[in-house]
Design a protein around this motif. Structure first.
Motif, mmCIF file in Angstrom:
data_model
loop_
_atom_site.group_PDB
_atom_site.id
_atom_site.type_symbol
_atom_site.label_atom_id
_atom_site.label_comp_id
_atom_site.label_asym_id
_atom_site.label_seq_id
_atom_site.Cartn_x
_atom_site.Cartn_y
_atom_site.Cartn_z
ATOM 1 N N THR A 40 0.832 -1.194 0.000
ATOM 2 C CA THR A 40 0.000 0.000 0.000
ATOM 3 C C THR A 40 0.868 1.246 0.000
ATOM 4 O OG1 THR A 40 -0.067 0.088 2.403
ATOM 5 C CG2 THR A 40 -1.818 -1.169 1.306
ATOM 6 N N THR A 41 0.275 2.348 -0.282
ATOM 7 C CA THR A 41 0.941 3.638 -0.137
ATOM 8 C C THR A 41 0.631 4.148 1.259
ATOM 9 O OG1 THR A 41 0.691 4.096 -2.487
ATOM 10 C CG2 THR A 41 1.101 5.993 -1.033
ATOM 11 N N HIS A 42 1.673 4.285 2.056
ATOM 12 C CA HIS A 42 1.502 4.680 3.451
ATOM 13 C C HIS A 42 1.052 6.141 3.543
ATOM 14 C CE1 HIS A 42 2.112 4.611 7.741
ATOM 15 N NE2 HIS A 42 2.820 5.732 7.653
ATOM 16 N N ILE A 43 0.149 6.398 4.470
ATOM 17 C CA ILE A 43 -0.318 7.753 4.730
ATOM 18 C C ILE A 43 0.319 8.219 6.040
ATOM 19 C CG2 ILE A 43 -2.336 9.202 5.181
ATOM 20 C CD1 ILE A 43 -2.241 8.107 2.319
ATOM 21 N N ALA A 46 -1.050 8.198 9.999
ATOM 22 C CA ALA A 46 -2.214 7.315 10.120
ATOM 23 C C ALA A 46 -1.949 6.332 11.259
ATOM 24 C CB ALA A 46 -2.449 6.563 8.813
ATOM 25 N N GLY A 52 -2.508 1.932 4.697
ATOM 26 C CA GLY A 52 -2.298 2.900 3.630
ATOM 27 C C GLY A 52 -3.457 2.849 2.670
ATOM 28 N N VAL A 53 -3.162 3.181 1.422
ATOM 29 C CA VAL A 53 -4.214 3.178 0.407
ATOM 30 C C VAL A 53 -3.709 2.452 -0.836
ATOM 31 C CG1 VAL A 53 -5.274 5.331 1.211
ATOM 32 C CG2 VAL A 53 -3.476 5.422 -0.523
ATOM 33 N N PRO A 62 -8.787 3.007 1.198
ATOM 34 C CA PRO A 62 -8.022 2.816 2.436
ATOM 35 C C PRO A 62 -8.022 1.345 2.829
ATOM 36 C CG PRO A 62 -10.007 4.137 2.836
ATOM 37 C CD PRO A 62 -10.018 3.745 1.409
ATOM 38 N N MET A 157 -7.957 11.277 5.268
ATOM 39 C CA MET A 157 -7.112 10.645 4.256
ATOM 40 C C MET A 157 -7.593 11.012 2.868
ATOM 41 S SD MET A 157 -6.588 6.940 6.025
ATOM 42 C CE MET A 157 -5.988 6.194 4.539
ATOM 43 N N ASP A 158 -8.904 11.069 2.661
ATOM 44 C CA ASP A 158 -9.430 11.433 1.343
ATOM 45 C C ASP A 158 -8.967 12.812 0.923
ATOM 46 O OD1 ASP A 158 -12.653 9.753 1.525
ATOM 47 O OD2 ASP A 158 -10.656 9.040 0.996
ATOM 48 N N GLN A 160 -6.232 14.190 1.740
ATOM 49 C CA GLN A 160 -4.794 14.212 1.526
ATOM 50 C C GLN A 160 -4.401 13.512 0.241
ATOM 51 O OE1 GLN A 160 -3.097 12.426 4.986
ATOM 52 N NE2 GLN A 160 -3.705 14.091 6.338
ATOM 53 N N THR A 161 -5.266 12.685 -0.311
ATOM 54 C CA THR A 161 -4.887 11.927 -1.503
ATOM 55 C C THR A 161 -5.366 12.599 -2.754
ATOM 56 O OG1 THR A 161 -6.875 10.562 -1.323
ATOM 57 C CG2 THR A 161 -4.837 9.724 -0.334
#
Length: 161
Positions: A40-43, A46, A52-53, A62, A157-158, A160-161
């Motif tokens: 995943t892509t780490h946030i 978090a 991540g996502v 997520p 998170m939404d 930020q992405t």
């Protein structure tokens, strides 16, 4: 039975999966797909249970590791680790589990209310306990769990992405 327990009704099918030595079940109607685990892509910042996502065909999803969220042993990722992609309240969320077992149809008499006990799982997210032969399946209120205060991080998170 609580209001949440009525979500699992007679004849309703549940997808069963394992976390550590326990077997859990969620309403099959919430399941969008089952995938193998992929990085995943780490946030940043978090909580540890949010891995991540991933980009799932253009949708940023997520990924929540339930082993970490429920404190069920150390999270190891192998060829059996899967992500159950759920569609809950119009949101797509993935949960990492150790493996998927079955799809079962539970009758009302096979579902017992969740006892109040000290556990690593917050019992407010348990719809009940399904019993089939010698199997005991913890039926999760996945909507309640994902809508909990710590899952509200998805909104952050939404953005930020």
């Amino acid at each position: 039975m609580t209001a949440a327990t009525t979500a699992v009704t007679a004849g309703q099918e549940v997808l069963t999966y394992t976390l550590g030595n326990e077997e859990y079940g969620i309403d099959i109607l919430k399941v969008q797909e089952i995938r193998g685990y992929e990085p995943t892509t780490h946030i940043a910042n978090a909580p540890p249970f949010i891995k991540g996502v991933i980009n799932l065909r253009g949708t940023i999803v997520p990924i929540v590791d339930l082993r970490i969220r429920f404190n069920v042993g150390e999270a190891t990722y192998n060829e059996f680790t899967v992500v159950i992609v759920l569609n809950v309240h119009g949101r797509v969320v993935g949960i990492v589990v150790d493996g998927v077992s079955d799809v079962l149809a539970l009758k009302a008499e096979q579902i017992k209310p969740a006892p109040q006990f000290s556990s690593t799982v917050n019992t407010s997210y348990i719809d009940g306990l399904g019993t089939i032969d010698d199997r005991m399946i913890i039926l999760l209120d996945i909507e309640g769990l994902l809508a909990s205060a710590d899952m509200a991080l998805f909104e952050e998170m939404d953005s930020q992405t």
